[in-house]
Design a protein around this motif. Structure first.
Motif, mmCIF file in Angstrom:
data_model
loop_
_atom_site.group_PDB
_atom_site.id
_atom_site.type_symbol
_atom_site.label_atom_id
_atom_site.label_comp_id
_atom_site.label_asym_id
_atom_site.label_seq_id
_atom_site.Cartn_x
_atom_site.Cartn_y
_atom_site.Cartn_z
ATOM 1 N N UNK A 158 0.820 -1.087 -0.063
ATOM 2 C CA UNK A 158 -0.094 0.013 -0.025
ATOM 3 C C UNK A 158 1.016 1.156 -0.084
ATOM 4 N N UNK A 159 1.043 1.687 -1.233
ATOM 5 C CA UNK A 159 2.423 2.756 -1.263
ATOM 6 C C UNK A 159 1.675 3.982 -0.849
ATOM 7 N N UNK A 160 0.385 4.399 -0.781
ATOM 8 C CA UNK A 160 -0.048 5.671 -0.160
ATOM 9 C C UNK A 160 0.232 5.510 1.304
ATOM 10 N N UNK A 161 -0.314 4.406 1.867
ATOM 11 C CA UNK A 161 -0.354 4.425 3.144
ATOM 12 C C UNK A 161 1.277 4.729 3.914
ATOM 13 N N UNK B 241 3.904 5.936 2.148
ATOM 14 C CA UNK B 241 4.332 7.275 2.230
ATOM 15 C C UNK B 241 3.751 8.378 3.327
ATOM 16 N N UNK B 242 2.365 7.946 3.799
ATOM 17 C CA UNK B 242 1.902 8.586 4.922
ATOM 18 C C UNK B 242 2.456 8.455 6.241
ATOM 19 N N UNK B 243 2.910 7.423 6.467
ATOM 20 C CA UNK B 243 3.424 6.926 7.700
ATOM 21 C C UNK B 243 4.938 7.078 7.965
ATOM 22 N N UNK B 244 5.529 6.885 6.780
ATOM 23 C CA UNK B 244 7.028 6.900 6.863
ATOM 24 C C UNK B 244 7.751 7.999 6.176
ATOM 25 N N UNK B 245 8.204 9.100 6.539
ATOM 26 C CA UNK B 245 8.622 10.384 6.149
ATOM 27 C C UNK B 245 9.909 10.073 5.829
ATOM 28 N N UNK C 275 7.900 7.243 -5.419
ATOM 29 C CA UNK C 275 6.955 5.922 -5.340
ATOM 30 C C UNK C 275 7.143 5.001 -6.215
ATOM 31 N N UNK C 276 7.468 5.677 -7.569
ATOM 32 C CA UNK C 276 7.962 4.796 -8.614
ATOM 33 C C UNK C 276 9.033 3.923 -8.488
ATOM 34 N N UNK C 277 9.918 4.487 -8.220
ATOM 35 C CA UNK C 277 11.205 3.718 -7.777
ATOM 36 C C UNK C 277 11.279 2.795 -6.594
ATOM 37 N N UNK C 278 10.415 3.329 -5.619
ATOM 38 C CA UNK C 278 10.097 2.332 -4.260
ATOM 39 C C UNK C 278 9.052 1.110 -4.848
#
Length: 262
Positions: free
Chosen positions: A35-38, A40-44, A50-53
């Motif tokens: 869950x990419x959105x979650x 990035x919201x929780x791990x700053x 996000x594409x590379x991740x």
């Protein structure tokens, strides 16, 4: 060596799974496990986009892919309904005279035809953007999206809608309205047909293409439209696409372009 095919959601998943040497279901499960959105919201602390991740995550789970050397690319335009692109997909500097001839021949009346014909010479349209595009090689393309479906979501993704009106046609319509007070846009929307030209060409930046394809696959398994991560294209830098490289010419009705995508 593989060819990346993002003509449909299912084809994107199939060619990606072939590259990873896994089943389509295995790829789907990996994509759904994240869950990419979650994240990035929780791990700053994440320092990559996000594409590379996503690419690194999938490669960690499935291993590295085989080499994607070529891809199918999708060029959007609006043209004559009987255009088969037998001579290929021309760079803009070569297409300029053909576009002007087409607009002249399809003019709504003799008066418009005469006025457009007076502009029918190289960089002859009195519009700054038209002259910039036709004289500066960086605008000559031809261009294409890796993901066909991007053409169906251009407004949301802040992309030019080439299937509504190609830029040169838009420039001519703008110039004519400014000079003569008549908007020709509606007329040419009626007489020209939206079209997607698929062609095969090499991938210059494999990581970027893979990231865009995976981003497309990520939204596809969630039954969502593509997001900005799937926007990735090709610029031919003024070299036309030969007729032999044209895979398909697809005319699409307006309601299919702007309506809901199933």
């Amino acid at each position: 060596m593989f060819t990346l095919d993002c003509s449909t959601r299912s084809q994107a998943l199939l060619t990606l799974s072939t590259g990873f040497g896994c089943s389509v279901m295995e790829l789907k499960n990996v994509l759904l496990s994240l869950d990419i959105e979650q994240i990035y919201e929780t791990d700053h602390s994440i320092m990559v986009d996000s594409q590379q991740y996503l690419r690194e995550y999938v490669c960690t789970e499935l291993g590295s892919t085989g080499e994607f050397t070529t891809a199918y690319w999708f060029h959007g335009t609006r043209t004559l309904a009987d255009n088969t692109f037998e001579e290929g997909l021309l760079a803009l500097n070569q297409a300029e005279s053909l576009v002007m001839d087409m607009l002249v021949n399809l003019a709504p009346d003799a008066e418009v035809k005469e006025k457009l014909q007076a502009w029918n010479f190289h960089a002859g349209v009195p519009d700054k953007l038209f002259r910039l595009r036709t004289t500066n090689k960086m605008h000559w393309g031809p261009f294409g999206h890796l993901v066909r479906e991007i053409h169906l979501h251009t407004r949301k993704l802040w992309q030019h809608d080439y299937m509504r009106l190609p830029e040169l046609v838009e420039d001519v319509c703008n110039a004519y309205q400014k000079k003569h007070g008549q908007d020709l846009t509606g007329h040419y929307l009626k007489v020209l047909k939206p079209c997607i030209v698929c062609f095969r060409a090499d991938i210059d930046y494999e990581e970027g293409a893979l990231e865009a394809a995976l981003s497309y696959a990520y939204t596809s398994v969630r039954e969502l439209p593509p997001d900005s991560g799937a926007v990735f294209g090709i610029d031919r830098h003024g070299i036309s696409v030969s007729g032999d490289a044209i895979v398909n010419v697809e005319f699409t009705n307006s309601h299919e372009i702007y309506g809901k995508i199933s």
